[in-house]
Motif scaffolding. Sequence first.
Motif, PDB file in Angstrom:
ATOM      1  N   THR A  71      10.859   1.451  -3.457  1.00  0.00           N
ATOM      2  CA  THR A  71       9.564   1.127  -2.864  1.00  0.00           C
ATOM      3  C   THR A  71       8.930   2.240  -3.465  1.00  0.00           C
ATOM      4  O   THR A  71       8.941   2.520  -4.347  1.00  0.00           O
ATOM      5  CB  THR A  71       9.111   2.203  -1.261  1.00  0.00           C
ATOM      6  OG1 THR A  71       9.818   3.350  -1.465  1.00  0.00           O
ATOM      7  CG2 THR A  71      10.975   1.484  -0.200  1.00  0.00           C
ATOM      8  N   GLY A  72       7.412   2.261  -3.234  1.00  0.00           N
ATOM      9  CA  GLY A  72       6.653   2.586  -3.601  1.00  0.00           C
ATOM     10  C   GLY A  72       6.938   4.504  -4.601  1.00  0.00           C
ATOM     11  O   GLY A  72       6.559   5.362  -5.866  1.00  0.00           O
ATOM     12  N   THR A  73       7.365   5.221  -3.338  1.00  0.00           N
ATOM     13  CA  THR A  73       7.908   6.409  -3.684  1.00  0.00           C
ATOM     14  C   THR A  73       9.044   6.783  -4.903  1.00  0.00           C
ATOM     15  O   THR A  73       8.710   7.823  -5.615  1.00  0.00           O
ATOM     16  CB  THR A  73       8.352   7.233  -2.539  1.00  0.00           C
ATOM     17  OG1 THR A  73       7.040   6.589  -1.798  1.00  0.00           O
ATOM     18  CG2 THR A  73       8.665   8.543  -2.929  1.00  0.00           C
ATOM     19  N   MET A  76       6.687   6.374  -7.930  1.00  0.00           N
ATOM     20  CA  MET A  76       6.241   7.622  -8.702  1.00  0.00           C
ATOM     21  C   MET A  76       7.387   8.399  -9.220  1.00  0.00           C
ATOM     22  O   MET A  76       7.003   9.345  -9.821  1.00  0.00           O
ATOM     23  CB  MET A  76       5.829   8.387  -6.934  1.00  0.00           C
ATOM     24  CG  MET A  76       5.379   9.103  -6.897  1.00  0.00           C
ATOM     25  SD  MET A  76       4.653  10.328  -5.279  1.00  0.00           S
ATOM     26  CE  MET A  76       3.321   9.044  -4.903  1.00  0.00           C
ATOM     27  N   PHE A  98      -1.339  11.003  -0.773  1.00  0.00           N
ATOM     28  CA  PHE A  98      -0.173  10.735  -1.882  1.00  0.00           C
ATOM     29  C   PHE A  98      -0.977  11.163  -3.414  1.00  0.00           C
ATOM     30  O   PHE A  98       0.107  11.805  -4.254  1.00  0.00           O
ATOM     31  CB  PHE A  98      -0.194   8.823  -2.627  1.00  0.00           C
ATOM     32  CG  PHE A  98      -0.070   8.110  -1.042  1.00  0.00           C
ATOM     33  CD1 PHE A  98       1.727   7.939  -0.324  1.00  0.00           C
ATOM     34  CD2 PHE A  98      -0.885   7.962  -0.167  1.00  0.00           C
ATOM     35  CE1 PHE A  98       2.199   7.613   0.520  1.00  0.00           C
ATOM     36  CE2 PHE A  98      -0.385   6.440   0.937  1.00  0.00           C
ATOM     37  CZ  PHE A  98       1.165   7.124   1.591  1.00  0.00           C
ATOM     38  N   ARG A 101       1.845  14.075  -2.673  1.00  0.00           N
ATOM     39  CA  ARG A 101       3.457  13.558  -2.774  1.00  0.00           C
ATOM     40  C   ARG A 101       3.608  13.711  -4.453  1.00  0.00           C
ATOM     41  O   ARG A 101       4.385  14.294  -5.100  1.00  0.00           O
ATOM     42  CB  ARG A 101       3.558  12.523  -1.986  1.00  0.00           C
ATOM     43  CG  ARG A 101       4.522  12.292  -2.419  1.00  0.00           C
ATOM     44  CD  ARG A 101       5.218  10.684  -1.846  1.00  0.00           C
ATOM     45  NE  ARG A 101       5.495  11.100  -0.182  1.00  0.00           N
ATOM     46  CZ  ARG A 101       6.071  10.552   1.002  1.00  0.00           C
ATOM     47  NH1 ARG A 101       6.472   9.431  -0.285  1.00  0.00           N
ATOM     48  NH2 ARG A 101       6.021  10.320   1.704  1.00  0.00           N
ATOM     49  N   VAL A 145      -4.549   9.156  -8.368  1.00  0.00           N
ATOM     50  CA  VAL A 145      -3.648   7.935  -6.974  1.00  0.00           C
ATOM     51  C   VAL A 145      -5.296   7.127  -7.418  1.00  0.00           C
ATOM     52  O   VAL A 145      -6.492   7.132  -6.486  1.00  0.00           O
ATOM     53  CB  VAL A 145      -4.219   8.555  -5.843  1.00  0.00           C
ATOM     54  CG1 VAL A 145      -3.697   7.442  -4.781  1.00  0.00           C
ATOM     55  CG2 VAL A 145      -2.270   9.515  -5.535  1.00  0.00           C
ATOM     56  N   ALA A 147      -6.183   3.600  -5.389  1.00  0.00           N
ATOM     57  CA  ALA A 147      -6.139   3.608  -4.384  1.00  0.00           C
ATOM     58  C   ALA A 147      -5.859   4.630  -3.078  1.00  0.00           C
ATOM     59  O   ALA A 147      -4.180   4.343  -2.842  1.00  0.00           O
ATOM     60  CB  ALA A 147      -5.299   2.221  -3.962  1.00  0.00           C
ATOM     61  N   THR A 149      -4.516   5.414  -0.221  1.00  0.00           N
ATOM     62  CA  THR A 149      -4.274   5.380   1.210  1.00  0.00           C
ATOM     63  C   THR A 149      -4.504   6.231   2.526  1.00  0.00           C
ATOM     64  O   THR A 149      -5.062   5.519   3.330  1.00  0.00           O
ATOM     65  CB  THR A 149      -2.588   4.196   1.933  1.00  0.00           C
ATOM     66  OG1 THR A 149      -2.547   3.906   0.140  1.00  0.00           O
ATOM     67  CG2 THR A 149      -2.300   2.801   2.283  1.00  0.00           C
ATOM     68  N   ASP A 174      -1.498   5.451 -10.013  1.00  0.00           N
ATOM     69  CA  ASP A 174      -0.761   4.946  -8.949  1.00  0.00           C
ATOM     70  C   ASP A 174      -1.637   3.806  -8.051  1.00  0.00           C
ATOM     71  O   ASP A 174      -2.202   4.274  -7.209  1.00  0.00           O
ATOM     72  CB  ASP A 174      -1.004   6.484  -7.264  1.00  0.00           C
ATOM     73  CG  ASP A 174       0.160   5.559  -5.863  1.00  0.00           C
ATOM     74  OD1 ASP A 174      -0.260   4.520  -6.096  1.00  0.00           O
ATOM     75  OD2 ASP A 174       0.603   6.416  -5.425  1.00  0.00           O
ATOM     76  N   VAL A 176      -0.211   1.871  -5.599  1.00  0.00           N
ATOM     77  CA  VAL A 176       0.239   0.688  -4.530  1.00  0.00           C
ATOM     78  C   VAL A 176      -0.190   0.822  -4.275  1.00  0.00           C
ATOM     79  O   VAL A 176       0.152  -0.670  -3.940  1.00  0.00           O
ATOM     80  CB  VAL A 176       1.427   2.813  -3.622  1.00  0.00           C
ATOM     81  CG1 VAL A 176       1.923   2.170  -2.518  1.00  0.00           C
ATOM     82  CG2 VAL A 176       2.867   3.069  -4.290  1.00  0.00           C
ATOM     83  N   THR A 177      -1.571   1.219  -3.735  1.00  0.00           N
ATOM     84  CA  THR A 177      -2.179   0.057  -2.924  1.00  0.00           C
ATOM     85  C   THR A 177      -3.547  -0.851  -3.631  1.00  0.00           C
ATOM     86  O   THR A 177      -4.176  -1.531  -3.115  1.00  0.00           O
ATOM     87  CB  THR A 177      -3.189   1.241  -1.744  1.00  0.00           C
ATOM     88  OG1 THR A 177      -2.017   1.096  -0.911  1.00  0.00           O
ATOM     89  CG2 THR A 177      -4.061  -0.114  -0.627  1.00  0.00           C
ATOM     90  N   GLN A 199       4.912  -4.158  -0.764  1.00  0.00           N
ATOM     91  CA  GLN A 199       3.930  -4.942   0.577  1.00  0.00           C
ATOM     92  C   GLN A 199       2.819  -4.615   0.750  1.00  0.00           C
ATOM     93  O   GLN A 199       2.649  -4.818   2.300  1.00  0.00           O
ATOM     94  CB  GLN A 199       5.409  -4.162   1.583  1.00  0.00           C
ATOM     95  CG  GLN A 199       4.525  -2.302   1.288  1.00  0.00           C
ATOM     96  CD  GLN A 199       5.646  -1.158   0.920  1.00  0.00           C
ATOM     97  OE1 GLN A 199       5.982  -1.833  -0.989  1.00  0.00           O
ATOM     98  NE2 GLN A 199       5.461  -0.161   0.950  1.00  0.00           N
ATOM     99  N   LYS A 200       2.167  -4.553   0.235  1.00  0.00           N
ATOM    100  CA  LYS A 200       0.454  -4.281   0.115  1.00  0.00           C
ATOM    101  C   LYS A 200      -0.052  -5.744  -0.306  1.00  0.00           C
ATOM    102  O   LYS A 200       0.203  -6.536   0.199  1.00  0.00           O
ATOM    103  CB  LYS A 200       0.704  -3.182  -0.094  1.00  0.00           C
ATOM    104  CG  LYS A 200       0.461  -1.700   0.541  1.00  0.00           C
ATOM    105  CD  LYS A 200       0.390  -0.596   0.754  1.00  0.00           C
ATOM    106  CE  LYS A 200       1.029   0.890   0.058  1.00  0.00           C
ATOM    107  NZ  LYS A 200       0.652   1.418   1.278  1.00  0.00           N
TER     108      LYS A 200
HETATM  109  C1  LIG Z   1      -1.273   5.232  -2.480  1.00  0.00           C
HETATM  110  C2  LIG Z   1       0.369   5.393  -1.777  1.00  0.00           C
HETATM  111  N1  LIG Z   1       1.073   5.896  -2.563  1.00  0.00           N
HETATM  112  C3  LIG Z   1       2.264   5.861  -2.352  1.00  0.00           C
HETATM  113  C4  LIG Z   1       3.452   5.387  -1.351  1.00  0.00           C
HETATM  114  C5  LIG Z   1       4.330   5.183  -1.307  1.00  0.00           C
HETATM  115  O1  LIG Z   1       5.309   3.643  -1.090  1.00  0.00           O
HETATM  116  P1  LIG Z   1       6.286   4.000  -0.046  1.00  0.00           P
HETATM  117  O2  LIG Z   1       5.336   4.052   0.659  1.00  0.00           O
HETATM  118  O3  LIG Z   1       6.499   2.300  -0.685  1.00  0.00           O
HETATM  119  O4  LIG Z   1       7.297   4.509  -0.665  1.00  0.00           O
HETATM  120  C6  LIG Z   1       2.265   4.770  -0.502  1.00  0.00           C
HETATM  121  C7  LIG Z   1       2.705   4.304   0.168  1.00  0.00           C
HETATM  122  O5  LIG Z   1       2.028   3.093   1.377  1.00  0.00           O
HETATM  123  C8  LIG Z   1       0.993   4.501  -1.497  1.00  0.00           C
HETATM  124  O6  LIG Z   1       0.191   4.372  -0.076  1.00  0.00           O
END
Ligand SMILES: Cc1ncc(COP(=O)(O)O)c(C=O)c1O
Length: 378
Positions: A71-73, A76, A98, A101, A145, A147, A149, A174, A176-177, A199-200
């Motif tokens: 996944t997105g994490t 990262m 994020f 994170r 980041v 976007a 989220t 980042d 992801v969004t 998934q977004k």
């Molecule tokens: C901006 C951003 N970065 C990282 C992530 C982490 O992605 P994931 O939940 O797919 O691991 C998200 C998840 O919503 C996110 O919105």
Amino acid sequence: MTQIPTPLNPPERLLCGPGPCNVSPAALAAMQRPMLGHMDPDFAELLIEVVSLLRIAYLASGGLVLPLQATGTSGMECGLAHLLEPGDTAIVGVNGFFGRRIVEIARRVGAEVVEVQADWGEHVSNDALLAALDQHPDARLMCVVHAETSTGVQHPLAQLGAALADRDVLLMADCVTSLGGVELRFDEWGIDFAYSCSQKCVGAPPGMSPVAVSDRALARIQARTHPVPYSLDLSLLHDYWVTRPLVYHHTAPVLHIYALHEALREVAVEGLDARWMRHMDAGRYLQDQVRERGLVLLAEPDHQLPQLTAVRVPEGVDAKRVQTALLREHGIEIGGGLGPSAPSMWRIGLMGHNARRDIADRVLAALDTVLAAEPAFA
Ligand SMILES: Cc1ncc(COP(=O)(O)O)c(C=O)c1O
């Protein structure tokens, strides 16, 4: 004796939170196609097609592009693990969950982190990031980041890339969004490492993390003295995804890759400009309607993302009760605040297949009904 559950039959939901969003019908149907093995020559061709489609979505022509089976994490973590070595300095913009994170993971890979902070709902100014770079000219990486989220704020990424063009520091974003939802130009903006999710705004199920890496980031990775985690090793992954004959690295999630293929094909067929416009139109429509109801948005207006709208919860209204009523009585999922320090908010996402005015209207109608039952709002 443990009772065997009845066959799987999840309820229908309209997924209008911060993600995942509803999978596009074509992507969902793709998961029912005949299963191939992960080393099948026909599957090998499909992998190459996914990479080409991803290059279209990222507007990335050089370097390395592929989706991680994660996944997105993990995207990262992959970027930070490849671009930082113990003792390196990283400058990180933090204006929400994020960004925080990124700081946490950068510290875990042994980096010295310089945080450039902004309040929830505000963007991290590029001037502040550049001032931090002037104070730490040895910094190896700058992370933002695109976007956020957790707040609905968009970072002025194009301008940051331009300002860093002749600096030694690498730029990690980042996305992801943002990928597939708002303007994002990997090559043109001088991004060195971007990661996203499936998934977004891309519209596939969760489970894949597309990454893009510039040539200069690849050169930095080649010069590393510390190894990177095996499962995220981009060079080994490249030997599976792109080099032919393909070399086994892991058992690929075949059906997820089918879905990503179809979702990315839809992105390419629609065209990036049209897709960005669709997200903009739906998001701005929703935001105008929300404001007309006297509700207040969290993000500063000039940096408000279209695809994610964070709405401040009015005084005295029970945020969680509203969210639960939307889910239970209307089948609509929206998000709440993320993390213990988040202000009280609802987060409404119009992403991918759901970035449409008729979907916004469904959310608004349900919200009107639920809020009318809230004593403090009536
Ligand atoms: C901006 C951003 N970065 C990282 C992530 C982490 O992605 P994931 O939940 O797919 O691991 C998200 C998840 O919503 C996110 O919105």
